[in-house]
Scaffold this motif. Structure first.
Motif, mmCIF file in Angstrom:
data_model
loop_
_atom_site.group_PDB
_atom_site.id
_atom_site.type_symbol
_atom_site.label_atom_id
_atom_site.label_comp_id
_atom_site.label_asym_id
_atom_site.label_seq_id
_atom_site.Cartn_x
_atom_site.Cartn_y
_atom_site.Cartn_z
ATOM 1 N N VAL A 36 0.844 -1.191 0.000
ATOM 2 C CA VAL A 36 0.000 0.000 0.000
ATOM 3 C C VAL A 36 0.884 1.247 0.000
ATOM 4 C CG1 VAL A 36 -1.737 1.296 1.286
ATOM 5 C CG2 VAL A 36 -1.875 -1.198 1.165
ATOM 6 N N GLY A 37 0.571 2.178 -0.906
ATOM 7 C CA GLY A 37 1.347 3.408 -1.022
ATOM 8 C C GLY A 37 2.388 3.388 -2.113
ATOM 9 N N GLY A 54 -0.420 3.538 -11.222
ATOM 10 C CA GLY A 54 -0.842 4.460 -10.181
ATOM 11 C C GLY A 54 -0.390 4.001 -8.813
ATOM 12 N N THR A 55 -1.057 4.530 -7.781
ATOM 13 C CA THR A 55 -0.708 4.255 -6.393
ATOM 14 C C THR A 55 -1.561 3.115 -5.855
ATOM 15 O OG1 THR A 55 -0.176 6.599 -6.079
ATOM 16 C CG2 THR A 55 -0.474 5.270 -4.101
ATOM 17 N N ARG A 98 -5.030 3.334 -7.727
ATOM 18 C CA ARG A 98 -5.587 4.641 -8.079
ATOM 19 C C ARG A 98 -4.657 5.319 -9.076
ATOM 20 N NH1 ARG A 98 -10.571 6.590 -6.723
ATOM 21 N NH2 ARG A 98 -10.209 5.794 -4.601
ATOM 22 N N ASP A 99 -5.172 5.603 -10.290
ATOM 23 C CA ASP A 99 -4.318 6.201 -11.311
ATOM 24 C C ASP A 99 -4.232 7.716 -11.150
ATOM 25 O OD1 ASP A 99 -6.658 7.249 -12.319
ATOM 26 O OD2 ASP A 99 -6.817 5.823 -13.971
ATOM 27 N N LEU A 100 -3.473 8.368 -12.035
ATOM 28 C CA LEU A 100 -3.219 9.799 -11.925
ATOM 29 C C LEU A 100 -4.491 10.614 -12.103
ATOM 30 C CD1 LEU A 100 -1.015 11.951 -11.572
ATOM 31 C CD2 LEU A 100 -0.727 11.954 -14.057
ATOM 32 N N TYR A 141 -9.434 -2.105 -10.323
ATOM 33 C CA TYR A 141 -9.491 -3.376 -9.603
ATOM 34 C C TYR A 141 -8.794 -4.421 -10.479
ATOM 35 C CZ TYR A 141 -13.009 -1.265 -6.557
ATOM 36 O OH TYR A 141 -13.674 -0.460 -5.655
ATOM 37 N N VAL A 142 -7.612 -4.816 -10.074
ATOM 38 C CA VAL A 142 -6.792 -5.708 -10.884
ATOM 39 C C VAL A 142 -6.731 -7.072 -10.205
ATOM 40 C CG1 VAL A 142 -4.546 -6.054 -11.980
ATOM 41 C CG2 VAL A 142 -5.405 -3.724 -11.620
ATOM 42 N N ARG A 143 -7.116 -8.123 -10.916
ATOM 43 C CA ARG A 143 -7.007 -9.484 -10.376
ATOM 44 C C ARG A 143 -5.545 -9.883 -10.289
ATOM 45 N NH1 ARG A 143 -10.332 -13.275 -14.110
ATOM 46 N NH2 ARG A 143 -9.006 -14.733 -12.956
#
Length: 317
Positions: free
Chosen positions: A168-169, A179-180, A192-194, A200-202
């Motif tokens: 995370v982060g 993204g983050t 979370r993208d820019l 939501y990525v499997r």
């Protein structure tokens, strides 16, 4: 001295109070009481052994995972200390990762141990386990074929956490999603993208990961200078500028070492491109890159060094 004939009426009266059929039932119970007691003892012993095995296996799993995570943390901290002695350890993240992996493995161990215990208890009751095991095998096979993606997601999530690929982060690139990382689970990872979109990525679909927040990073700044500029003089100005930048209190804590001037990396479209590389703390490369570009631009303007302008393309007549 009393005789049996004197107590016969009382015995007959007591037997008369028993319901019909109670005699054979009592006889059956008395004949099988030993088997009942032995079966009850076996069931209790099986359950006690299952609980003890679960506790022992759980402690072993926790100990092994903590050893593995602490060993990996020492290696990571060694890498950080090699580039910066003031680098902070990541104990909280490692502890969270160890707790997650231990929880999953303990749950799996509980399922296996208590599943075997239930089967053994059913066997003590004389239940034929052949059809039950055959049905369970067929159902498990069907679920395995139908949920291959789900199993792959969980296995990938476990290995990802065990290898500490990201957390995370961290800013990661997993293909289409960049993204983050906001949440890491056993089945999916939330990124979370820019633009603020949440992906939501499997975990089973992540073939490769680029983690931009591990150990250290580089801020690469390329300066397109005009082709008429004296390159040697420009590099001298740039080196002096980056040294000033590295010694400034505002940016000194973000850098792991003084930025280096790599030299000319390209000549095209009327521009001579000079590259500068700054090694930074993880996650600081973007802020350092922006600040370094601004500082270099001010230094070039002060020394009268022109940046390149695109050469207009003239269409053939």
């Amino acid at each position: 001295m009393s005789t049996l004939s004197e107590h016969a009426p009382h015995l007959l009266e007591r037997d008369a109070t028993l319901p019909s059929g109670a005699g054979p039932l009592l006889d059956w119970v008395s004949q099988n009481s030993g088997a009942f007691i032995a079966g009850a003892v076996s069931v209790v012993l099986i359950l006690v052994l299952a609980v003890v095995a679960r506790v022992v296996v759980g402690r072993v799993i926790t100990h092994v995972i903590k050893r593995m995570v602490s060993s990996r943390e020492r290696i990571s901290n060694g890498v950080r200390n090699a580039v910066n002695k003031a680098a902070a350890p990541t104990g909280a993240r490692q502890q969270a990762r160890a707790d997650t992996i231990s929880s999953v493995l303990r749950s799996l161990a509980s399922f296996v141990i208590f599943g075997v215990a239930i089967v053994m208890v059913l066997g003590e009751f004389g239940i034929n386990l052949g059809p039950i095991l055959a049905s369970a095998g067929v159902v498990g096979l069907a679920i395995g074929f139908g949920a291959q993606g789900l199993v792959q997601d969980f296995l990938s999530g476990i290995f990802m956490m065990a290898e500490d690929q990201y957390g995370v982060g961290d800013v990661v690139d997993v293909g289409e999603a960049v993204g983050t990382v906001e949440e890491v689970g056993l089945r999916i990872t939330k990124i979370r993208d820019l633009d603020g979109g949440l992906w939501y990525v499997r975990n089973g679909e992540i073939a490769r990961v680029c983690n931009m927040n591990q150990d250290w990073a580089n801020a690469v700044v390329e300066l397109p200078l005009a082709h008429t500029v004296d390159v040697a003089w420009a590099e001298t100005v740039i080196e002096r500028s980056v040294t000033e930048f590295a010694n400034s209190p505002e940016h000194e804590s973000q850098l792991l070492e003084t930025p280096t001037v790599a030299g000319v990396v390209g000549i095209s479209n009327g521009a001579v491109t000079v590259r500068t590389i700054a090694k930074t703390r993880p996650g600081e490369q973007w802020a350092v890159g922006r600040a370094l570009r601004s500082h270099l631009k001010s230094s070039l303007d002060r020394e009268g060094i022109d940046v390149a302008y695109p050469v207009p393309q003239i269409a053939p007549t």
